[in-house]
Design a protein around this motif. Structure first.
Motif, short mmCIF file in Angstrom:
data_model
loop_
_atom_site.label_atom_id
_atom_site.label_comp_id
_atom_site.label_asym_id
_atom_site.label_seq_id
_atom_site.Cartn_x
_atom_site.Cartn_y
_atom_site.Cartn_z
N MET A 1 0.82 -1.19 0.00
CA MET A 1 0.00 0.00 0.00
C MET A 1 0.87 1.26 0.00
SD MET A 1 -3.03 1.15 2.66
CE MET A 1 -2.55 -0.05 3.82
N PHE A 2 1.95 1.27 0.79
CA PHE A 2 2.85 2.42 0.85
C PHE A 2 3.96 2.24 -0.18
CE2 PHE A 2 1.15 2.01 5.17
CZ PHE A 2 0.56 3.26 5.31
N MET A 3 4.26 3.31 -0.89
CA MET A 3 5.26 3.24 -1.95
C MET A 3 6.25 4.39 -1.81
SD MET A 3 2.56 2.68 -5.02
CE MET A 3 3.66 1.88 -6.14
N LYS A 4 7.47 4.16 -2.26
CA LYS A 4 8.48 5.21 -2.39
C LYS A 4 9.00 5.16 -3.82
CE LYS A 4 11.21 6.62 0.54
NZ LYS A 4 11.40 7.73 1.35
N PHE A 5 9.43 6.30 -4.31
CA PHE A 5 9.96 6.38 -5.67
C PHE A 5 11.32 7.04 -5.65
CE2 PHE A 5 5.32 6.38 -6.14
CZ PHE A 5 5.17 5.29 -6.96
N PHE A 51 -1.26 4.75 -3.70
CA PHE A 51 -1.88 4.79 -5.02
C PHE A 51 -3.40 4.85 -4.88
CE2 PHE A 51 -3.09 2.62 -9.09
CZ PHE A 51 -2.70 3.65 -9.92
N GLY A 52 -4.05 5.47 -5.85
CA GLY A 52 -5.50 5.67 -5.84
C GLY A 52 -6.31 4.42 -5.54
N ASP A 53 -5.89 3.28 -6.06
CA ASP A 53 -6.62 2.04 -5.81
C ASP A 53 -6.62 1.64 -4.34
OD1 ASP A 53 -7.00 1.96 -8.53
OD2 ASP A 53 -5.62 0.30 -8.88
N ASP A 54 -5.69 2.19 -3.55
CA ASP A 54 -5.56 1.82 -2.14
C ASP A 54 -6.11 2.87 -1.18
OD1 ASP A 54 -4.30 -0.67 -2.59
OD2 ASP A 54 -2.38 0.34 -2.89
N PHE A 55 -6.71 3.95 -1.70
CA PHE A 55 -7.20 5.02 -0.82
C PHE A 55 -8.16 4.50 0.23
CE2 PHE A 55 -6.83 8.83 -4.01
CZ PHE A 55 -5.46 8.65 -4.06
N ASN A 60 -9.67 3.01 5.75
CA ASN A 60 -10.29 2.04 6.66
C ASN A 60 -9.31 1.57 7.73
OD1 ASN A 60 -12.65 2.19 5.18
ND2 ASN A 60 -12.27 0.31 4.06
N GLU A 61 -8.08 1.33 7.34
CA GLU A 61 -7.07 0.81 8.27
C GLU A 61 -6.50 1.88 9.20
OE1 GLU A 61 -5.63 -2.32 8.72
OE2 GLU A 61 -7.00 -3.26 7.28
#
Length: 128
Positions: A1-5, A51-55, A60-61
């Protein structure tokens, strides 16, 4: 769910601008709240991204764990996906404590990021 670039090009290739950004507040302690919420700049490479799919999953979490942030209008409330949410250093410490207790999905990533940023003036969650 969490990303770094590693670069903004990498982020754009993954999902353009469809992210919530969790960013350190680099302004000095003692900065007025109005200045803090007005000084945001997006797409920092030290940030965490969702990412948008994980908003919805993130909300919720983490909604109860993260709690109320300061909005641009200087009112407080739960995460605003379309605006700025600022969390002071004091709130950051409480969030860290709740993360350790509740242990939501992927909490270790956010916990490590928050612990690494304890020298900053809190953090932001930047909506779309």
């Amino acid at each position: 769910m969490f990303m770094k670039f590693k670069s903004n090009e990498e982020r754009r290739a993954y999902g353009g601008s469809d992210f919530i950004e969790i960013q350190y507040c680099t302004l000095p302690n003692g900065t007025l709240d109005k200045e803090i919420v007005d000084a945001v700049h997006n797409w920092d490479l030290s940030s965490l991204y969702i990412f948008g799919d994980d908003f919805q999953r993130f909300y919720n979490e983490y909604k109860e764990i993260i709690g109320n942030g300061l909005y641009c209008n200087l009112k407080e409330g739960f995460i605003d996906y379309c605006g700025i949410n600022y969390y002071s250093p004091e709130k950051t410490i409480k969030i860290i404590e709740r993360l350790k207790k509740c242990k939501p999905v992927e909490f270790e990533i956010l916990l490590e990021w928050l612990l690494s940023g304890l020298n900053y003036n809190g953090f932001y969650i930047l909506g779309l």
